[in-house]
Design a protein around this motif. Structure first.
Motif, PDB file in Angstrom:
ATOM      1  N   ASP A   1      36.096  38.738  41.541  1.00 36.43           N
ATOM      2  CA  ASP A   1      36.795  39.659  40.918  1.00 36.43           C
ATOM      3  C   ASP A   1      38.278  39.244  40.652  1.00 36.43           C
ATOM      4  N   LEU A   2      38.778  37.988  41.208  1.00 41.90           N
ATOM      5  CA  LEU A   2      40.150  37.697  41.005  1.00 41.90           C
ATOM      6  C   LEU A   2      40.290  36.913  39.637  1.00 41.90           C
ATOM      7  N   PRO A   3      41.559  36.911  38.978  1.00 46.94           N
ATOM      8  CA  PRO A   3      41.890  36.283  37.696  1.00 46.94           C
ATOM      9  C   PRO A   3      41.508  34.911  38.103  1.00 46.94           C
ATOM     10  N   PRO A   4      41.079  34.121  37.204  1.00 43.96           N
ATOM     11  CA  PRO A   4      40.834  32.448  37.359  1.00 43.96           C
ATOM     12  C   PRO A   4      41.983  31.593  37.724  1.00 43.96           C
TER      13      PRO A   4
ATOM     14  N   LEU B   1      36.610  38.357  32.531  1.00 33.70           N
ATOM     15  CA  LEU B   1      37.894  38.296  33.481  1.00 33.70           C
ATOM     16  C   LEU B   1      38.741  37.253  33.227  1.00 33.70           C
ATOM     17  N   ALA B   2      38.364  36.091  32.629  1.00 34.17           N
ATOM     18  CA  ALA B   2      39.348  34.957  32.185  1.00 34.17           C
ATOM     19  C   ALA B   2      40.220  35.539  31.071  1.00 34.17           C
ATOM     20  N   GLN B   3      39.803  36.526  30.299  1.00 34.34           N
ATOM     21  CA  GLN B   3      40.753  37.026  29.209  1.00 34.34           C
ATOM     22  C   GLN B   3      41.734  38.116  29.499  1.00 34.34           C
ATOM     23  N   VAL B   4      41.514  38.722  30.528  1.00 33.57           N
ATOM     24  CA  VAL B   4      42.273  39.846  30.981  1.00 33.57           C
ATOM     25  C   VAL B   4      43.766  39.170  31.636  1.00 33.57           C
ATOM     26  N   PRO B   5      44.868  39.852  31.002  1.00 34.93           N
ATOM     27  CA  PRO B   5      46.125  39.418  31.513  1.00 34.93           C
ATOM     28  C   PRO B   5      46.087  39.289  33.235  1.00 34.93           C
ATOM     29  N   THR B   6      46.751  38.285  33.507  1.00 31.06           N
ATOM     30  CA  THR B   6      46.776  38.185  35.133  1.00 31.06           C
ATOM     31  C   THR B   6      47.258  39.419  35.832  1.00 31.06           C
ATOM     32  N   ASP B   7      48.198  39.900  35.380  1.00 29.15           N
ATOM     33  CA  ASP B   7      48.832  41.094  36.301  1.00 29.15           C
ATOM     34  C   ASP B   7      47.745  42.183  36.250  1.00 29.15           C
ATOM     35  N   ILE B   8      47.138  42.643  35.097  1.00 23.30           N
ATOM     36  CA  ILE B   8      46.130  43.712  34.911  1.00 23.30           C
ATOM     37  C   ILE B   8      44.987  43.350  35.812  1.00 23.30           C
TER      38      ILE B   8
ATOM     39  N   LEU C   1      35.135  42.991  32.390  1.00 25.00           N
ATOM     40  CA  LEU C   1      35.847  44.302  33.013  1.00 25.00           C
ATOM     41  C   LEU C   1      35.985  45.086  31.769  1.00 25.00           C
ATOM     42  N   ASP C   2      35.630  46.594  32.003  1.00 22.02           N
ATOM     43  CA  ASP C   2      35.949  47.604  31.046  1.00 22.02           C
ATOM     44  C   ASP C   2      37.104  48.538  31.712  1.00 22.02           C
ATOM     45  N   TYR C   3      38.307  48.445  31.039  1.00 22.90           N
ATOM     46  CA  TYR C   3      39.467  49.302  31.429  1.00 22.90           C
ATOM     47  C   TYR C   3      40.384  49.991  30.545  1.00 22.90           C
TER      48      TYR C   3
ATOM     49  N   ALA D   1      52.919  35.777  35.533  1.00 18.90           N
ATOM     50  CA  ALA D   1      52.034  36.859  34.973  1.00 18.90           C
ATOM     51  C   ALA D   1      53.120  37.691  34.142  1.00 18.90           C
ATOM     52  N   ARG D   2      52.966  38.391  33.523  1.00 20.13           N
ATOM     53  CA  ARG D   2      53.890  39.468  32.371  1.00 20.13           C
ATOM     54  C   ARG D   2      54.879  39.923  33.199  1.00 20.13           C
ATOM     55  N   ASN D   3      56.107  39.304  32.939  1.00 24.42           N
ATOM     56  CA  ASN D   3      57.137  40.212  33.655  1.00 24.42           C
ATOM     57  C   ASN D   3      57.477  40.099  35.014  1.00 24.42           C
ATOM     58  N   GLY D   4      56.620  38.716  35.814  1.00 31.96           N
ATOM     59  CA  GLY D   4      56.818  38.560  37.210  1.00 31.96           C
ATOM     60  C   GLY D   4      56.029  37.204  37.513  1.00 31.96           C
TER      61      GLY D   4
END
Length: 406
Positions: A224-227, A323-330, A272-274, A247-250
């Motif tokens: 479940d973790l980002p790559p 999952l690989a395309q989801v922004p890291t912070d999200i 992931l559906d979010y 990550a974005r802003n961090g």
């Protein structure tokens, strides 16, 4: 909606829109060292990202991409890396092929929405040149050992799932100044080997909600973790810390506290559906009160459509992505959530917008055959991606970046 149909409908919808006023075409919206980003480039990139259904604040994302690309192109020029026209054409063809289109048809469709061929070409070219820069700079440093391959295979076999206990420290990077300071601090934090020292640093420096728990997170499935995170965690021993992850802003670092195998089939491809509902005011008491009220009123992601009714369309994003395309912070927030759970830990627009993030569902595809060559390629690409993110953060920290008023 399939991407090809979305592109067609989007281009048709954009056709009546007015072009950027001529007198504003070359007005600078950002300065990056000795180069500028023009209002025209920004408007073109925003239209292109909208076509690609990019989530979040489109203007913020477009501006960050364009400033990053100035730094990436400068790095390519400094390294003497060039891209042949034939290679660029192949890259454009591969990108258009994702929508089941050839390059010519793709260009015709985006032109209906006022997007110039040069916008698409420059987008692809910057990405390809940056990949070559990263390979030239870091490929020789990425060595995958047999032991790492064996561990990765063992953790991917369908008989087991691996879960980890992590602690996190998230440092602010929403301005060039804070990014520079956080990059230096993160490099020092990555050297910590003591659980106690990391917990103390989390309480002192972290801006994540977990700082009140000394940075400690609950059990999270490795899949479940980002790559960018999983690729580093998989090779850690308890007590060790990842390299800084942007990550974005961090900028974040993670410490492994414990690792455990459980008798649950492991998933390789996680989708992931979010949903992200954007609330003005950042983490102000008023915005958090609105988020709390919404949390009490809804049960599922579908209920958010009722909350967003009669509001601008951009106030709510609903995405289903690998999952690989989801922004890291999200992705990190979603990793610790169950279906229909909510997080209000993230912000956008330099902290001015609160993200009401809700996990709608998580689907998994299980691997049947595991190839050592495929594992090596995955691990190498993940390591290179992590090194690329760190290198780009360094370039941003060392650059003079000035965002001008629109």
């Amino acid at each position: 909606m399939p991407l090809v149909l979305f592109i067609l409908s989007f281009a048709t919808a954009l056709a009546p829109m007015q072009p950027v006023q001529a007198q504003n075409l070359f007005a600078p919206v950002a300065k990056v060292n000795n180069s500028v980003v023009s209002a025209y480039e920004l408007s073109q990139r925003m239209a292109f990202l909208t076509l690609l259904r990019a989530p979040g604040d489109i203007r913020e994302l477009a501006l960050r991409q364009l400033t990053n690309e100035r730094l990436q192109l400068a790095a390519a020029d400094q390294a003497g890396i060039e891209l042949e026209d034939e290679k660029l054409a192949e890259g454009m063809s591969e990108f258009a092929g994702r929508a089941n289109l050839d390059t010519e048809r793709f260009l015709q469709i985006i032109a209906q929405g006022g997007i110039a061929p040069e916008t698409f070409r420059d987008f692809v070219k910057a990405g390809m040149l940056w990949r070559e820069v990263v390979r030239a700079k870091f490929a020789s440093r990425v060595n995958i050992t047999d032991a790492e391959i064996d561990r990765a295979i063992a953790k991917a076999e369908p008989s087991t799932e691996v879960r980890v206990l992590l602690s996190e420290i998230v440092l602010p990077a929403n301005t060039p100044q804070s990014a520079a300071a956080s990059t230096q601090r993160a490099a020092q934090l990555a050297k910590i080997t003591s659980l106690t020292d990391f917990a103390s640093a989390a309480r002192r420096y972290s801006v994540a909600p977990s700082k009140g728990r000394s940075g400690r997170l609950d059990w999270i499935n490795l899949s479940d973790l980002p790559p960018a995170v999983a690729s580093q965690v998989v090779s850690l021993a308890p007590g060790q810390v990842t390299s800084p992850i942007t990550a974005r802003n961090g900028i974040a670092v993670f410490q492994l506290r414990e690792i455990q195998e459980i008798n649950t089939p492991a998933a390789s491809d996680v989708n992931l559906d979010y949903a992200s509902y954007y609330i003005p005011g950042g983490r102000s008491p008023a915005a958090l009160a609105v988020a709390s009220k919404i949390r009490d009123e809804i049960d599922t992601c579908d209920d958010l459509y009722g909350i967003a009714k009669n509001q601008p369309e951009e106030v709510l994003d609903r995405d289903t992505l690998p999952l690989a395309q989801v922004p890291t912070d999200i992705a990190m927030e979603l990793a610790r959530m169950d279906n229909n759970e909510v997080s209000t830990a993230l912000t956008r627009n330099n902290g001015q917008t609160l993200v009401f993030l809700m996990l709608c569902g998580r689907s998994r595809a299980l691997e049947e055959d595991i190839s050592r060559d495929e594992i090596v390629l995955q691990l190498r690409n993940q390591r290179l991606a992590a090194l690329a993110n760190s290198y780009l953060a360094d370039l941003r920290a060392d650059a003079h970046i000035e965002i001008l008023e629109p």
